[in-house]
Design a protein around this motif. Structure first.
Motif, PDB file in Angstrom:
ATOM      1  N   UNK A 157      14.406 -27.230  10.698  1.00 44.59           N
ATOM      2  CA  UNK A 157      14.361 -28.688  10.560  1.00 44.59           C
ATOM      3  C   UNK A 157      13.560 -29.271  11.720  1.00 44.59           C
ATOM      4  N   UNK A 158      13.082 -30.479  11.527  1.00 45.46           N
ATOM      5  CA  UNK A 158      12.295 -31.118  12.595  1.00 45.46           C
ATOM      6  C   UNK A 158      13.184 -31.569  13.745  1.00 45.46           C
ATOM      7  N   UNK A 159      14.484 -31.737  13.502  1.00 45.26           N
ATOM      8  CA  UNK A 159      15.379 -32.226  14.551  1.00 45.26           C
ATOM      9  C   UNK A 159      16.089 -31.117  15.327  1.00 45.26           C
ATOM     10  N   UNK A 160      16.191 -29.912  14.748  1.00 44.96           N
ATOM     11  CA  UNK A 160      16.898 -28.813  15.399  1.00 44.96           C
ATOM     12  C   UNK A 160      16.126 -27.515  15.149  1.00 44.96           C
ATOM     13  N   UNK A 161      15.538 -26.938  16.199  1.00 45.32           N
ATOM     14  CA  UNK A 161      14.705 -25.747  16.006  1.00 45.32           C
ATOM     15  C   UNK A 161      15.472 -24.510  15.550  1.00 45.32           C
ATOM     16  N   UNK A 162      16.810 -24.556  15.531  1.00 46.87           N
ATOM     17  CA  UNK A 162      17.615 -23.416  15.088  1.00 46.87           C
ATOM     18  C   UNK A 162      18.425 -23.742  13.831  1.00 46.87           C
ATOM     19  N   UNK A 163      18.003 -24.754  13.086  1.00 48.30           N
ATOM     20  CA  UNK A 163      18.683 -25.128  11.846  1.00 48.30           C
ATOM     21  C   UNK A 163      17.662 -25.120  10.716  1.00 48.30           C
ATOM     22  N   UNK A 164      18.032 -24.535   9.596  1.00 43.59           N
ATOM     23  CA  UNK A 164      17.178 -24.418   8.425  1.00 43.59           C
ATOM     24  C   UNK A 164      16.777 -25.805   7.901  1.00 43.59           C
ATOM     25  N   UNK A 165      15.479 -25.971   7.576  1.00 46.13           N
ATOM     26  CA  UNK A 165      15.007 -27.200   6.928  1.00 46.13           C
ATOM     27  C   UNK A 165      15.649 -27.272   5.539  1.00 46.13           C
ATOM     28  N   UNK A 166      15.775 -28.478   5.030  1.00 45.80           N
ATOM     29  CA  UNK A 166      16.413 -28.641   3.723  1.00 45.80           C
ATOM     30  C   UNK A 166      15.486 -29.386   2.774  1.00 45.80           C
ATOM     31  N   UNK A 167      14.885 -28.695   1.823  1.00 41.36           N
ATOM     32  CA  UNK A 167      14.827 -27.246   1.656  1.00 41.36           C
ATOM     33  C   UNK A 167      13.708 -26.677   2.527  1.00 41.36           C
ATOM     34  N   UNK A 168      13.818 -25.405   2.899  1.00 49.99           N
ATOM     35  CA  UNK A 168      12.741 -24.811   3.695  1.00 49.99           C
ATOM     36  C   UNK A 168      11.523 -24.534   2.815  1.00 49.99           C
ATOM     37  N   UNK A 169      10.341 -24.766   3.344  1.00 46.57           N
ATOM     38  CA  UNK A 169       9.100 -24.459   2.618  1.00 46.57           C
ATOM     39  C   UNK A 169       8.871 -22.950   2.580  1.00 46.57           C
ATOM     40  N   UNK A 170       9.398 -22.237   3.570  1.00 51.19           N
ATOM     41  CA  UNK A 170       9.287 -20.775   3.595  1.00 51.19           C
ATOM     42  C   UNK A 170      10.545 -20.199   4.221  1.00 51.19           C
ATOM     43  N   UNK A 171      10.928 -19.021   3.751  1.00 53.00           N
ATOM     44  CA  UNK A 171      12.118 -18.334   4.247  1.00 53.00           C
ATOM     45  C   UNK A 171      11.991 -16.865   3.857  1.00 53.00           C
ATOM     46  N   UNK A 172      11.471 -16.050   4.764  1.00 55.99           N
ATOM     47  CA  UNK A 172      11.228 -14.635   4.496  1.00 55.99           C
ATOM     48  C   UNK A 172      12.183 -13.763   5.297  1.00 55.99           C
ATOM     49  N   UNK A 173      12.586 -12.622   4.705  1.00 51.11           N
ATOM     50  CA  UNK A 173      13.322 -11.608   5.464  1.00 51.11           C
ATOM     51  C   UNK A 173      12.611 -10.257   5.374  1.00 51.11           C
ATOM     52  N   UNK A 174      11.405 -10.285   4.827  1.00 54.14           N
ATOM     53  CA  UNK A 174      10.527  -9.117   4.799  1.00 54.14           C
ATOM     54  C   UNK A 174       9.096  -9.638   4.703  1.00 54.14           C
ATOM     55  N   UNK A 175       8.132  -8.726   4.780  1.00 55.40           N
ATOM     56  CA  UNK A 175       6.734  -9.142   4.784  1.00 55.40           C
ATOM     57  C   UNK A 175       6.465 -10.149   3.672  1.00 55.40           C
ATOM     58  N   UNK A 176       5.758 -11.203   4.012  1.00 54.83           N
ATOM     59  CA  UNK A 176       5.426 -12.233   3.046  1.00 54.83           C
ATOM     60  C   UNK A 176       4.281 -13.078   3.552  1.00 54.83           C
ATOM     61  N   UNK A 177       3.714 -13.859   2.665  1.00 53.62           N
ATOM     62  CA  UNK A 177       2.578 -14.711   3.011  1.00 53.62           C
ATOM     63  C   UNK A 177       2.842 -16.117   2.505  1.00 53.62           C
ATOM     64  N   UNK A 178       2.489 -17.088   3.333  1.00 55.00           N
ATOM     65  CA  UNK A 178       2.729 -18.494   3.015  1.00 55.00           C
ATOM     66  C   UNK A 178       1.437 -19.276   3.213  1.00 55.00           C
ATOM     67  N   UNK A 179       1.044 -20.064   2.212  1.00 54.30           N
ATOM     68  CA  UNK A 179      -0.162 -20.894   2.297  1.00 54.30           C
ATOM     69  C   UNK A 179       0.268 -22.336   2.554  1.00 54.30           C
ATOM     70  N   UNK A 180      -0.337 -22.960   3.551  1.00 54.71           N
ATOM     71  CA  UNK A 180      -0.017 -24.329   3.932  1.00 54.71           C
ATOM     72  C   UNK A 180      -1.020 -25.265   3.271  1.00 54.71           C
ATOM     73  N   UNK A 181      -0.540 -26.118   2.361  1.00 56.32           N
ATOM     74  CA  UNK A 181      -1.411 -26.983   1.565  1.00 56.32           C
ATOM     75  C   UNK A 181      -1.633 -28.370   2.150  1.00 56.32           C
ATOM     76  N   UNK A 182      -0.828 -28.754   3.128  1.00 54.77           N
ATOM     77  CA  UNK A 182      -0.997 -30.057   3.773  1.00 54.77           C
ATOM     78  C   UNK A 182      -0.797 -29.908   5.275  1.00 54.77           C
TER      79      UNK A 182
END
Length: 153
Positions: free
Chosen positions: A54-79
């Motif tokens: 989240x933007x307010x707490x660096x150790x709290x999950x964004x709601x909803x998170x744009x990305x959340x990986x627990x293994x190799x993955x790729x994320x494209x940032x569109x904005x």
């Protein structure tokens, strides 16, 4: 010849972030600046996550998170925007496993609602790097157009 650099106008780059390299509780690099339409490829070592915070707490999950990986993955940032990143395993974030991905547009305008797309377990690819940003490529294209117009008039 300048035309060999023309493909950079439409290409995007893939950057890599190592997740937990060498048994450390870090992202490497922990901060990275990219441009819109670039991708981040997360390469994992060990049991970790690469989760948008989240933007307010660096150790709290964004709601909803744009990305959340627990293994190799790729994320494209569109904005453009600032994406906080953390590991959501145990106390890894509290022990320092966090980072920041800053996404800029070619004209450096940011948006308050960043969007992006994710792909889990992609085939590893090499990172592209170029001395040209999309902004530089726009200038290059303008110079080429001026040169062509000048040559044919």
């Amino acid at each position: 010849m300048l035309l060999k650099h023309l493909p950079c106008i439409v290409s995007s780059a893939t950057h890599q972030i190592q997740v937990g390299p060498n048994g450390q509780l870090i992202f490497e690099p922990s901060t990275i600046d990219i441009i819109v339409d670039d991708s981040i490829q997360f390469i994992f070592t060990g049991t970790h996550t690469a989760t948008q915070a989240s933007s307010s707490d660096p150790c709290k999950r964004a709601s909803p998170p744009a990305f959340d990986f627990n293994s190799n993955g790729q994320h494209t940032f569109n904005t453009s925007g600032v994406f906080n990143l953390f590991c959501d395993v145990g106390d890894h974030c509290q022990r320092g496993m966090k980072g920041v991905i800053t996404v800029s547009s070619a004209n450096s305008t940011s948006t308050s609602n960043p969007t992006s797309t994710s792909t889990s377990n992609p085939t590893p690819t090499s990172s592209k790097s170029s001395a040209f940003t999309k902004y530089n490529c726009d200038i290059l294209l303008t110079v080429i157009i001026i040169m062509v117009v000048t040559c044919f008039t």
